[in-house]
Design a protein around this motif. Structure first.
Motif, PDB file in Angstrom:
ATOM      1  N   PRO A   1     -29.839  77.183 -52.979  1.00  0.00           N
ATOM      2  CA  PRO A   1     -31.297  77.039 -52.785  1.00  0.00           C
ATOM      3  C   PRO A   1     -32.123  77.830 -53.803  1.00  0.00           C
ATOM      4  O   PRO A   1     -33.245  77.440 -54.134  1.00  0.00           O
ATOM      5  N   LYS A   2     -31.577  78.955 -54.293  1.00  0.00           N
ATOM      6  CA  LYS A   2     -32.311  79.784 -55.253  1.00  0.00           C
ATOM      7  C   LYS A   2     -32.431  79.116 -56.629  1.00  0.00           C
ATOM      8  O   LYS A   2     -33.204  79.558 -57.471  1.00  0.00           O
ATOM      9  N   LEU A   3     -31.635  78.076 -56.854  1.00  0.00           N
ATOM     10  CA  LEU A   3     -31.665  77.371 -58.143  1.00  0.00           C
ATOM     11  C   LEU A   3     -32.432  76.049 -58.049  1.00  0.00           C
ATOM     12  O   LEU A   3     -32.337  75.216 -58.953  1.00  0.00           O
ATOM     13  N   GLN A   4     -33.175  75.883 -56.976  1.00  0.00           N
ATOM     14  CA  GLN A   4     -33.940  74.640 -56.799  1.00  0.00           C
ATOM     15  C   GLN A   4     -35.334  74.788 -57.415  1.00  0.00           C
ATOM     16  O   GLN A   4     -36.339  74.920 -56.724  1.00  0.00           O
ATOM     17  N   ASN A   5     -35.382  74.825 -58.727  1.00  0.00           N
ATOM     18  CA  ASN A   5     -36.666  74.867 -59.440  1.00  0.00           C
ATOM     19  C   ASN A   5     -36.551  73.999 -60.687  1.00  0.00           C
ATOM     20  O   ASN A   5     -35.443  73.576 -61.068  1.00  0.00           O
ATOM     21  N   PRO A   6     -37.677  73.698 -61.354  1.00  0.00           N
ATOM     22  CA  PRO A   6     -37.652  72.769 -62.497  1.00  0.00           C
ATOM     23  C   PRO A   6     -36.682  73.151 -63.603  1.00  0.00           C
ATOM     24  O   PRO A   6     -36.025  72.283 -64.176  1.00  0.00           O
ATOM     25  N   MET A   7     -36.583  74.450 -63.908  1.00  0.00           N
ATOM     26  CA  MET A   7     -35.697  74.888 -64.985  1.00  0.00           C
ATOM     27  C   MET A   7     -34.261  74.429 -64.738  1.00  0.00           C
ATOM     28  O   MET A   7     -33.600  73.872 -65.622  1.00  0.00           O
ATOM     29  N   TYR A   8     -33.775  74.653 -63.518  1.00  0.00           N
ATOM     30  CA  TYR A   8     -32.383  74.301 -63.215  1.00  0.00           C
ATOM     31  C   TYR A   8     -32.227  72.820 -62.902  1.00  0.00           C
ATOM     32  O   TYR A   8     -31.138  72.260 -63.069  1.00  0.00           O
ATOM     33  N   PHE A   9     -33.289  72.187 -62.461  1.00  0.00           N
ATOM     34  CA  PHE A   9     -33.261  70.733 -62.287  1.00  0.00           C
ATOM     35  C   PHE A   9     -32.975  70.054 -63.629  1.00  0.00           C
ATOM     36  O   PHE A   9     -32.086  69.192 -63.734  1.00  0.00           O
ATOM     37  N   PHE A  10     -33.700  70.472 -64.677  1.00  0.00           N
ATOM     38  CA  PHE A  10     -33.485  69.888 -66.000  1.00  0.00           C
ATOM     39  C   PHE A  10     -32.140  70.309 -66.592  1.00  0.00           C
ATOM     40  O   PHE A  10     -31.514  69.536 -67.319  1.00  0.00           O
ATOM     41  N   LEU A  11     -31.689  71.514 -66.264  1.00  0.00           N
ATOM     42  CA  LEU A  11     -30.378  71.955 -66.733  1.00  0.00           C
ATOM     43  C   LEU A  11     -29.270  71.092 -66.136  1.00  0.00           C
ATOM     44  O   LEU A  11     -28.309  70.733 -66.821  1.00  0.00           O
ATOM     45  N   SER A  12     -29.397  70.734 -64.858  1.00  0.00           N
ATOM     46  CA  SER A  12     -28.388  69.876 -64.223  1.00  0.00           C
ATOM     47  C   SER A  12     -28.378  68.481 -64.847  1.00  0.00           C
ATOM     48  O   SER A  12     -27.308  67.881 -65.040  1.00  0.00           O
TER      49      SER A  12
ATOM     50  N   ARG B   1     -44.282  65.682 -61.616  1.00  0.00           N
ATOM     51  CA  ARG B   1     -44.364  65.773 -63.079  1.00  0.00           C
ATOM     52  C   ARG B   1     -42.984  65.889 -63.715  1.00  0.00           C
ATOM     53  O   ARG B   1     -42.737  65.329 -64.782  1.00  0.00           O
ATOM     54  N   CYS B   2     -42.094  66.594 -63.053  1.00  0.00           N
ATOM     55  CA  CYS B   2     -40.722  66.709 -63.565  1.00  0.00           C
ATOM     56  C   CYS B   2     -40.037  65.343 -63.601  1.00  0.00           C
ATOM     57  O   CYS B   2     -39.344  65.011 -64.573  1.00  0.00           O
ATOM     58  N   VAL B   3     -40.232  64.564 -62.552  1.00  0.00           N
ATOM     59  CA  VAL B   3     -39.648  63.219 -62.496  1.00  0.00           C
ATOM     60  C   VAL B   3     -40.248  62.328 -63.578  1.00  0.00           C
ATOM     61  O   VAL B   3     -39.532  61.536 -64.214  1.00  0.00           O
ATOM     62  N   LEU B   4     -41.549  62.448 -63.816  1.00  0.00           N
ATOM     63  CA  LEU B   4     -42.212  61.669 -64.873  1.00  0.00           C
ATOM     64  C   LEU B   4     -41.675  62.037 -66.247  1.00  0.00           C
ATOM     65  O   LEU B   4     -41.419  61.157 -67.083  1.00  0.00           O
ATOM     66  N   LEU B   5     -41.487  63.330 -66.500  1.00  0.00           N
ATOM     67  CA  LEU B   5     -40.936  63.787 -67.782  1.00  0.00           C
ATOM     68  C   LEU B   5     -39.514  63.273 -67.977  1.00  0.00           C
ATOM     69  O   LEU B   5     -39.139  62.833 -69.069  1.00  0.00           O
TER      70      LEU B   5
END
Length: 318
Positions: free
Chosen positions: A53-64, A140-144
């Protein structure tokens, strides 16, 4: 071989990294290990991010997503290369060659745009932290991400369609280990001027746009960090960017060496440089992000401990 047969029905020969028979098995062993490490490393990154849960942010979303793209990127190239190491013919069908070219360009461009999006994410986090949640919203992350995928697919389709219109009537030996655009263009006996023009305009723009975005983001970050009064704050800001900067340097350093030169000068050195951004960067990304990122390292440790406990439970039930 007839012109029609070669362009529509026949096959190409991939020369590979070496034509010497004694090199084939050692190269197979080397790249098989690299491929396994790439798959395992990137899968662990994806699983750690999804489960913590601590990695559920945009930075790690894009890393995955970057890790997933890296798996696909190497899978497009390496399995066929491994097969050819053990094969005497080293052939690839014409349609298979264009398919490989298409997906190589798709995932290569996705990598490029994801690195740019991750640079924007770091810029917002450091230069505008109080509005980070609003600016880098899930929508916005999904749009990018959607833009990165759609543009990569359209860009790749354009180049593959332009290659498909060419006529091949001379050699069918590709001096490379996969169907990259430049080595294939060198085999054409028809004019490749349109292909080269598109590569030097649309192709160059598609590579330079994310690079300019990354450069601009980090210049803004550098200015913001230098204004910070606290040395600890500066170190923390730089540490959050160091992994990403290392990956960007590896990726763009090797890709610029290969593609920012005339088609006629494509040599063996370019094949070696291509290995860096197609194979080695994908393998090294998980290590770079996990070793230099405390949150990622902690997430991986939790995942590995969870997997060990599950294996212990399974062994105890048996």
């Amino acid at each position: 071989m007839g012109m029609f047969n070669l362009t529509r029905l026949s096959e190409f020969i991939l020369l590979g990294l070496s034509s010497r028979p004694e090199d084939q098995k050692p190269l197979f062993a080397l790249f098989f290990i690299i491929y396994l490490v790439t798959l395992m490393g990137n899968l662990l990154i994806i699983m750690a991010i999804r489960s913590d849960p601590k990695l559920q942010n945009p930075m790690y979303f894009f890393l995955s997503i970057l890790s997933f793209a890296d798996i696909c990127y190497t899978t497009v190239i390496v399995p066929k290369m491994l097969m050819n190491f053990l094969s005497e013919t080293k052939t690839i069908a014409y349609a298979e060659c264009l398919t490989q070219m298409y997906f190589f360009l798709v995932f290569g461009n996705m990598d490029s745009y994801l690195l740019a999006v991750m640079a924007i994410d770091r810029y917002v986090a450091i230069c505008n932290p109080f509005h980070y949640a609003t600016v880098m919203s899930h929508r916005r992350c999904v749009l990018l991400l959607s833009f990165s995928i759609v543009f990569s697919c359209l860009h790749s389709l354009l180049h593959v369609l332009l290659v498909n219109r060419l006529i091949f009537c001379a050699s069918n030996v590709i001096h490379h280990f996969f169907c990259d655009v430049s080595p294939v263009l060198k085999l054409s006996c028809s004019s490749t001027s349109i292909n080269e023009l598109v590569a030097m305009t649309e192709g160059l723009a598609s590579v330079m746009a994310p690079f300019v975005c990354i450069t601009t983001s980090y210049l803004q970050i550098l200015i913001a960090v230098l204004k910070m009064p606290s040395a600890a704050g500066k170190r923390k800001a730089f540490s959050t960017c160091s992994s990403h900067l290392t990956v960007v340097t590896l990726f763009y350093g090797s890709i610029s060496y290969v593609y920012l030169q005339p088609l006629s000068s494509y040599t063996v050195k370019d094949r070696i440089a291509t290995i860096i951004y197609t194979v080695l960067t994908s393998m090294l990304n998980p290590f770079i992000y996990s070793l230099r990122n405390k949150d990622m390292k902690r997430g991986l440790e939790k995942l590995i401990n969870r997997m060990k406990s599950q294996m212990d439970k399974l062994s105890s039930t048996e």
